[in-house]
Write an enzyme that holds these catalytic residues in place. Structure first.
Site, PDB file in Angstrom:
ATOM      1  N   LYS A 174       0.841  -1.198   0.000  1.00 41.60           N
ATOM      2  CA  LYS A 174       0.000   0.000   0.000  1.00 41.60           C
ATOM      3  C   LYS A 174       0.877   1.249   0.000  1.00 41.60           C
ATOM      4  O   LYS A 174       1.752   1.407   0.843  1.00 41.60           O
ATOM      5  CB  LYS A 174      -0.918  -0.015   1.229  1.00 41.60           C
ATOM      6  CG  LYS A 174      -1.846  -1.226   1.252  1.00 41.60           C
ATOM      7  CD  LYS A 174      -2.577  -1.370   2.568  1.00 41.60           C
ATOM      8  CE  LYS A 174      -1.645  -1.722   3.697  1.00 41.60           C
ATOM      9  NZ  LYS A 174      -2.370  -2.055   4.958  1.00 41.60           N
ATOM     10  N   THR A 206      -8.715   7.995   9.044  1.00 39.56           N
ATOM     11  CA  THR A 206      -8.055   6.842   8.429  1.00 39.56           C
ATOM     12  C   THR A 206      -7.635   5.809   9.473  1.00 39.56           C
ATOM     13  O   THR A 206      -6.831   4.926   9.187  1.00 39.56           O
ATOM     14  CB  THR A 206      -6.818   7.295   7.645  1.00 39.56           C
ATOM     15  OG1 THR A 206      -5.947   8.048   8.515  1.00 39.56           O
ATOM     16  CG2 THR A 206      -7.221   8.166   6.451  1.00 39.56           C
ATOM     17  N   GLY A 208      -7.522   2.579  11.288  1.00 38.43           N
ATOM     18  CA  GLY A 208      -7.971   1.217  11.001  1.00 38.43           C
ATOM     19  C   GLY A 208      -8.140   0.888   9.540  1.00 38.43           C
ATOM     20  O   GLY A 208      -8.749  -0.133   9.212  1.00 38.43           O
ATOM     21  N   THR A 209      -7.599   1.684   8.642  1.00 35.57           N
ATOM     22  CA  THR A 209      -7.786   1.395   7.215  1.00 35.57           C
ATOM     23  C   THR A 209      -7.121   0.077   6.813  1.00 35.57           C
ATOM     24  O   THR A 209      -7.656  -0.662   5.997  1.00 35.57           O
ATOM     25  CB  THR A 209      -7.231   2.526   6.341  1.00 35.57           C
ATOM     26  OG1 THR A 209      -5.900   2.849   6.767  1.00 35.57           O
ATOM     27  CG2 THR A 209      -8.091   3.766   6.437  1.00 35.57           C
ATOM     28  N   GLY A 210      -5.943  -0.225   7.396  1.00 29.11           N
ATOM     29  CA  GLY A 210      -5.279  -1.486   7.063  1.00 29.11           C
ATOM     30  C   GLY A 210      -6.073  -2.688   7.519  1.00 29.11           C
ATOM     31  O   GLY A 210      -6.204  -3.682   6.781  1.00 29.11           O
ATOM     32  N   CYS A 211      -6.622  -2.616   8.727  1.00 30.08           N
ATOM     33  CA  CYS A 211      -7.476  -3.700   9.237  1.00 30.08           C
ATOM     34  C   CYS A 211      -8.708  -3.868   8.353  1.00 30.08           C
ATOM     35  O   CYS A 211      -9.105  -4.987   8.004  1.00 30.08           O
ATOM     36  CB  CYS A 211      -7.918  -3.385  10.664  1.00 30.08           C
ATOM     37  SG  CYS A 211      -6.602  -3.020  11.827  1.00 30.08           S
TER      38      CYS A 211
END
Length: 265
Positions: A174, A206, A208-211
């Site tokens: 990412k 943003t 927690g966007t990866g989770c």
């Protein structure tokens, strides 16, 4: 049939990341969400105040209880904390025949370290080869490789190739940490590479966007989509969740994305 998706991750009491975000994202993307908790945290949109890791035995027991009774169609792995937990999770998933999405949660958005530095090698050795997909951001892949953070798309491609050489089956790198109006993500797998571009959304929400992204991808893989289709749908979902997050009023720091933006309009 609705796919059963297992999240193995830490808890975020503010609801924006971790197990709470995983359950929301998996549900919003058509899955039945299950959870094995690895850590309890005290955190909010401003940062992490405390972390209590669970013991490897209770984490193993949670996964075993689910595995022995419920069909698992996909797994998402998030925060693990230390090498002992990584080993326990790897052992518990050894006989699970389902795609695993590994989100290498190492440092929180506020800078708090969530994976012990000495545990990075265990993550590379034990879980990297098991994962159908690993979804690092630029700081995380630099941590995995022991190098400086990528500064452009050329260095992103180099880092993804190096992670593939270490045994990764597929990498979604990412590029949100790069500067510029574009937010490029690179999907690399044995069959090729695909750049996934989207306009950068100027938003403080943003957390927690990866989770959220890794859980959405796991839900789509569990439903039988191809890797590329699952990643594309997951990315589209997260983009919408960030764009619509202004409708929420949660905290005074990095706010969460709007996981149910498609239904709460």
């Amino acid at each position: 049939m609705i796919p059963n998706i297992l999240s193995i991750a830490g808890s975020d009491p503010s609801g924006g990341a971790g197990i709470q975000a995983d359950i929301k994202s998996m549900s919003a993307n058509g899955g039945y969400a299950m959870a094995a908790i690895t850590a309890l945290t005290a955190q909010n949109t401003r940062g992490v105040q405390a972390v209590q890791l669970l013991t490897p035995d209770i984490i193993t027991a949670q996964i075993t209880a689910i595995r022995d009774d419920i069909r698992i169609d996909a797994v998402k792995i998030g925060m693990l904390g230390n090498a002992a937990i990584i080993g326990a999770v790897a052992d518990a998933l050894a006989d699970v025949n389902a795609p695993i999405v590994l989100d290498p949660v190492m440092v929180a958005k506020g800078g708090d370290r969530l994976l012990a530095a000495e545990a990075v090698d265990a993550l590379r050795r034990l879980l990297l080869p098991m994962a159908a997909l690993i979804t690092p951001n630029l700081p995380e892949i630099a941590d995995l490789l022991g190098c400086k953070e990528a500064r452009d798309t050329g260095e992103m491609a180099e880092h993804a190739e190096r992670l593939m050489d270490l045994g990764a089956r597929a990498v979604l790198l990412k590029g949100g940490h790069l500067d510029g109006p574009d937010s490029p993500d690179l999907l690399m797998w044995s069959g090729g590479t695909e750049w996934l571009h989207s306009a950068r959304i100027d938003s403080p929400n943003t957390h927690g966007t990866g989770c959220t992204l890794s859980s959405a991808i796991a839900a789509h893989l569990g439903a039988g989509l191809t890797l590329l289709d699952a990643v594309q749908r997951g990315k589209l979902y997260v983009t919408g969740a960030i764009a619509d997050a202004h409708r929420l009023s949660v905290g005074h720091g990095h706010g969460p994305t709007h996981h149910f933006h498609l239904w709460q309009r």
